[in-house]
Design an enzyme around this catalytic site. Structure first.
Site, PDB file in Angstrom:
ATOM      1  N   SER A  99      57.129  80.692  75.612  1.00 12.26           N
ATOM      2  CA  SER A  99      55.951  81.481  75.947  1.00 12.26           C
ATOM      3  C   SER A  99      55.862  81.698  77.454  1.00 12.26           C
ATOM      4  O   SER A  99      56.746  82.291  78.053  1.00 12.26           O
ATOM      5  CB  SER A  99      54.700  80.793  75.385  1.00 12.26           C
ATOM      6  OG  SER A  99      53.559  81.605  75.514  1.00 12.26           O
ATOM      7  N   ASP A 228      53.842  86.208  65.006  1.00 11.90           N
ATOM      8  CA  ASP A 228      53.248  85.796  66.281  1.00 11.90           C
ATOM      9  C   ASP A 228      52.044  86.679  66.593  1.00 11.90           C
ATOM     10  O   ASP A 228      52.169  87.888  66.739  1.00 11.90           O
ATOM     11  CB  ASP A 228      54.300  85.914  67.392  1.00 11.90           C
ATOM     12  CG  ASP A 228      53.871  85.274  68.699  1.00 11.90           C
ATOM     13  OD1 ASP A 228      52.672  85.322  69.026  1.00 11.90           O
ATOM     14  OD2 ASP A 228      54.751  84.732  69.402  1.00 11.90           O
ATOM     15  N   HIS A 257      53.136  81.870  66.991  1.00 10.95           N
ATOM     16  CA  HIS A 257      53.564  81.758  68.388  1.00 10.95           C
ATOM     17  C   HIS A 257      54.241  80.410  68.636  1.00 10.95           C
ATOM     18  O   HIS A 257      55.316  80.352  69.229  1.00 10.95           O
ATOM     19  CB  HIS A 257      52.359  81.937  69.315  1.00 10.95           C
ATOM     20  CG  HIS A 257      52.738  82.090  70.743  1.00 10.95           C
ATOM     21  ND1 HIS A 257      53.583  83.081  71.195  1.00 10.95           N
ATOM     22  CD2 HIS A 257      52.395  81.372  71.844  1.00 10.95           C
ATOM     23  CE1 HIS A 257      53.743  82.980  72.499  1.00 10.95           C
ATOM     24  NE2 HIS A 257      53.034  81.944  72.916  1.00 10.95           N
TER      25      HIS A 257
END
EC number: 1.11.1.-
Length: 276
Positions: A99, A228, A257
């Site tokens: 991320s 996600d 995610h």
């Protein structure tokens, strides 16, 4: 506790907390927002057992690192990583970002090159460019990020509660791939982060990485979940294979995610196979 000093604010040094475990080829794991290095738990155990040296660290403002009032931009984040890499004299390193951590990997390789890096992994990546502009119609409207910043200012703990529901796709995966205890543990880490750093990270998500991506000259694995909700596949990872030479995209069906936690049983074999 090991720290590397990356700067100073007034009378206090700015220190980055890190853990350096095992022996073998070094793997640097760079965590996502708003967590810390412990969020890599399910990868650290597997990598150590496979014979790698595993380095995790807490981004400035998060975990056990210092919480300065500035420096929450990707040039500074990449400089912090560079300082750590230099202090530990890491060679033939694999940089693994999740991320927000994929921004460090991308900016580091774009700015400092691959002298110390052999491979890269981007999990649930932020690049290439999140903000919707005339030349980036796939991006997200500025109003969305303005709303996030307002929510953080209004009630940061409540924002985190709402965030983690979408981070883990709780409505679908609770009791199967995520527990209430794991969600609470993540919330606790987030609540302990710098309020200023939490807020200032939001504009950093809008960094334009499009010029960095062609400079990545090492084999690169991209992993993303097709469910996600934080960084949708079509706006992020799906756009990267054409921009990063010698890259491969692996999609996790049903993955939210937080694929490194909820789908570690699928992510870890992909990671180990790529490292070999």
């Amino acid at each position: 506790m090991p720290y590397v000093t990356v700067g100073q604010e007034n009378s206090a040094t700015i220190d980055i907390y890190y853990e350096d475990l095992g022996a073998g080829q070094p793997i640097v794991l760079i965590h996502g927002f708003p967590l810390n290095g412990d969020s890599w738990e399910k990868q650290v155990l597997v990598l150590l057992n496979a014979g790698y040296r595993v380095i995790t660290y807490d981004r400035r403002g998060f975990g056990a690192s210092s919480q300065p009032s500035s420096g929450y931009d990707y040039d500074t984040f990449a400089a912090d990583l560079h300082t750590l890499m230099t202090k530990l004299d890491l060679q033939n390193t694999v940089l693994v970002g999740f991320s927000m951590g994929t921004g460090e990997v991308t900016r580091y390789l774009g700015k400092y090159g691959s002298e110390r890096v052999q491979k890269a992994v981007l999990m649930a990546p932020v690049p290439p460019f999140l903000l919707k502009t005339n030349d980036n119609p796939e991006g997200v409207d500025q109003s969305v990020f303005d709303g996030i910043m307002k929510a953080i200012v209004d009630d940061r703990p409540a924002y985190f509660s709402a965030f983690f529901k979408e981070f883990f796709n709780v409505d679908v995966l609770l009791g199967e791939r995520i527990s209430n205890e794991a969600i609470q543990a993540s919330w606790n880490v987030a609540a302990g982060a710098s309020a200023k750093g939490t807020l200032d990270c939001v504009p950093s998500w809008l960094t334009d990485f499009r010029d960095d991506l062609p400079r990545i000259d090492v084999p690169t694995l991209i992993i993303h979940g097709d469910a996600d909700r934080i960084l949708p596949l079509e706006s992020t990872a799906a756009r990267l294979p054409k921009r990063i030479k010698n890259s491969q995209l692996e999609i996790i069906p049903g993955g939210p995610h937080a694929i490194n936690w909820t789908h570690a049983d699928q992510v870890n074999p992909l990671l180990l196979n790529f490292l070999q």
